[in-house]
Design a protein around this motif. Structure first.
Motif, mmCIF file in Angstrom:
data_model
loop_
_atom_site.group_PDB
_atom_site.id
_atom_site.type_symbol
_atom_site.label_atom_id
_atom_site.label_comp_id
_atom_site.label_asym_id
_atom_site.label_seq_id
_atom_site.Cartn_x
_atom_site.Cartn_y
_atom_site.Cartn_z
ATOM 1 N N ASN A 52 36.453 34.636 23.321
ATOM 2 C CA ASN A 52 35.442 33.682 23.762
ATOM 3 C C ASN A 52 35.464 33.590 25.287
ATOM 4 O OD1 ASN A 52 34.453 32.455 21.108
ATOM 5 N ND2 ASN A 52 36.677 32.108 20.952
ATOM 6 N N PRO A 53 34.813 34.529 25.983
ATOM 7 C CA PRO A 53 34.823 34.528 27.443
ATOM 8 C C PRO A 53 34.317 33.199 28.009
ATOM 9 C CG PRO A 53 33.861 36.545 26.599
ATOM 10 C CD PRO A 53 34.011 35.627 25.428
ATOM 11 N N LEU A 54 34.951 32.775 29.079
ATOM 12 C CA LEU A 54 34.629 31.491 29.702
ATOM 13 C C LEU A 54 33.561 31.679 30.768
ATOM 14 C CD1 LEU A 54 35.336 28.468 29.983
ATOM 15 C CD2 LEU A 54 37.098 29.137 31.637
ATOM 16 N N ALA A 55 32.456 30.960 30.638
ATOM 17 C CA ALA A 55 31.373 31.035 31.619
ATOM 18 C C ALA A 55 31.630 30.033 32.741
ATOM 19 C CB ALA A 55 30.030 30.741 30.950
ATOM 20 N N LEU A 56 31.622 30.512 33.972
ATOM 21 C CA LEU A 56 31.798 29.671 35.153
ATOM 22 C C LEU A 56 30.605 29.864 36.074
ATOM 23 C CD1 LEU A 56 35.542 30.485 36.004
ATOM 24 C CD2 LEU A 56 34.679 28.521 34.712
ATOM 25 N N ASP A 57 30.447 28.948 37.019
ATOM 26 C CA ASP A 57 29.400 29.180 38.002
ATOM 27 C C ASP A 57 29.858 30.277 38.960
ATOM 28 O OD1 ASP A 57 30.950 28.076 40.169
ATOM 29 O OD2 ASP A 57 30.256 26.066 39.670
ATOM 30 N N VAL A 58 28.945 30.739 39.789
ATOM 31 C CA VAL A 58 29.232 31.913 40.620
ATOM 32 C C VAL A 58 30.427 31.679 41.537
ATOM 33 C CG1 VAL A 58 28.346 33.393 42.460
ATOM 34 C CG2 VAL A 58 26.875 32.805 40.527
ATOM 35 N N GLU A 59 30.474 30.529 42.189
ATOM 36 C CA GLU A 59 31.576 30.256 43.123
ATOM 37 C C GLU A 59 32.924 30.255 42.401
ATOM 38 O OE1 GLU A 59 33.081 26.800 46.275
ATOM 39 O OE2 GLU A 59 31.108 26.663 45.348
ATOM 40 N N GLN A 60 32.976 29.617 41.244
ATOM 41 C CA GLN A 60 34.222 29.585 40.478
ATOM 42 C C GLN A 60 34.615 30.981 39.996
ATOM 43 O OE1 GLN A 60 32.927 26.781 37.501
ATOM 44 N NE2 GLN A 60 33.949 25.048 38.509
ATOM 45 N N ALA A 61 33.621 31.720 39.496
ATOM 46 C CA ALA A 61 33.897 33.073 39.009
ATOM 47 C C ALA A 61 34.423 33.962 40.125
ATOM 48 C CB ALA A 61 32.640 33.678 38.401
ATOM 49 N N MET A 62 33.877 33.846 41.312
ATOM 50 C CA MET A 62 34.323 34.671 42.428
ATOM 51 C C MET A 62 35.754 34.325 42.836
ATOM 52 S SD MET A 62 31.993 36.843 42.859
ATOM 53 C CE MET A 62 32.529 37.637 44.379
ATOM 54 N N GLN A 63 36.160 33.076 42.633
ATOM 55 C CA GLN A 63 37.554 32.705 42.889
ATOM 56 C C GLN A 63 38.483 33.449 41.928
ATOM 57 O OE1 GLN A 63 37.550 28.436 42.483
ATOM 58 N NE2 GLN A 63 36.526 28.088 44.437
ATOM 59 N N VAL A 64 38.064 33.539 40.662
ATOM 60 C CA VAL A 64 38.857 34.274 39.681
ATOM 61 C C VAL A 64 38.912 35.754 40.041
ATOM 62 C CG1 VAL A 64 39.059 34.929 37.254
ATOM 63 C CG2 VAL A 64 38.266 32.626 37.860
ATOM 64 N N LEU A 65 37.776 36.314 40.422
ATOM 65 C CA LEU A 65 37.725 37.736 40.761
ATOM 66 C C LEU A 65 38.529 38.051 42.014
ATOM 67 C CD1 LEU A 65 33.963 38.405 39.950
ATOM 68 C CD2 LEU A 65 35.950 39.139 38.630
ATOM 69 N N THR A 66 38.568 37.110 42.957
ATOM 70 C CA THR A 66 39.401 37.300 44.148
ATOM 71 C C THR A 66 40.870 37.396 43.752
ATOM 72 O OG1 THR A 66 37.855 36.165 45.620
ATOM 73 C CG2 THR A 66 40.150 36.269 46.331
ATOM 74 N N LEU A 67 41.296 36.511 42.852
ATOM 75 C CA LEU A 67 42.674 36.579 42.367
ATOM 76 C C LEU A 67 42.943 37.918 41.687
ATOM 77 C CD1 LEU A 67 45.460 35.555 41.498
ATOM 78 C CD2 LEU A 67 44.336 34.427 39.551
#
Length: 252
Positions: free
Chosen positions: A205-220
């Motif tokens: 069940n992938p978690l949907a985030l807004d763009v700013e939040q998602a980019m924080q995850v992708l940066t990590l």
């Protein structure tokens, strides 16, 4: 875009980053060592080894390097004492992460992971606390024009559960791992070249985030991928079209 397709998105972004860091040979060497150790040094009978050797050749890895890595895996040469370890963690906003490492120093690997996770808004997790969010599946990617009807019928008959046709990539998912190799053989029988064929952890069940939040995850995730011992990262983030666009902008 579905949660499935984020796998190829992250993988191809990862590949581009690896090349910039000039570390892809190191990662490929580890993959070859593990593949040869698990299934033997014959690419004709060891499917995992054949695929990673093909990948190494595509990256122009010298033949001698490939042969030495195989011999390290089979024990003919020293240096094959690496181990695969899966760590669990959380990214920003509670996104689950499975972090696959191949290392010759477990203490270094976990220390590097803990430091990077903490620095970029994540944390380590206890064994089993994240893994339940994922399902082990066979995954095949094809990066060439195909006859969609022909491919669909071939993989469906062979036992694939899901197939997705994108603009650049065809992705096939196999839930029953005993049918993974038959699906691969069907695709190869159609004359198709497999860009990737591997076992992955697919988020339930992938978690949907807004763009700013998602980019924080992708940066990590990008920072974790810079660590020498990290091979793959599986995440429970839903890559939406908006996030895809933001990723593309960040690459420019």
């Amino acid at each position: 875009m579905s949660g499935h397709s984020k796998w190829s998105t992250i993988k191809h972004k990862k590949a581009a980053t690896d090349k910039k860091r000039a570390k892809i040979f190191t990662r490929l060497t580890k993959e070859i060592v593990i593949a040869a150790r698990e299934g033997g040094g014959d690419v004709e009978t060891n499917n995992r080894l054949r695929l990673v050797v093909d990948k190494a050749k595509q990256e122009n890895m010298p033949k001698d390097n490939i042969e030495r890595a195989i011999k390290r895996g089979t024990g003919e040469l020293a240096g094959g004492d690496v181990e695969e370890i899966m760590y669990e963690g959380y990214g920003p906003h509670g996104v689950g992460l499975l972090i696959e490492t191949v290392t010759d120093n477990r203490n270094r690997a976990v220390a590097d992971l803990r430091h990077t996770l903490g620095k970029y808004g994540g944390s380590m997790a206890e064994a089993g606390s994240v893994a339940w969010q994922f399902t082990r599946k066979g995954y095949v990617a094809i990066n060439q024009p195909v006859d969609e009807d022909e491919v669909f019928m071939a993989v469906a008959d062979a036992g694939a559960e899901d197939i997705q046709f994108g603009e650049e990539m065809v992705e096939v998912y196999v839930d029953d791992l005993s049918l993974f190799q038959p699906v691969q053989r069907e695709l190869e029988g159609l004359g198709l070249k497999l860009e990737e064929a591997s076992l992955i952890y697919d988020p339930n069940n992938p978690l949907a985030l807004d763009v700013e939040q998602a980019m924080q995850v992708l940066t990590l995730i990008e920072k974790l991928e810079e660590l020498d011992d990290v091979q793959n990262i599986y995440n429970a983030l839903d890559i939406t079209d908006e996030v895809m666009a933001a990723m593309a902008e960040s690459d420019d």
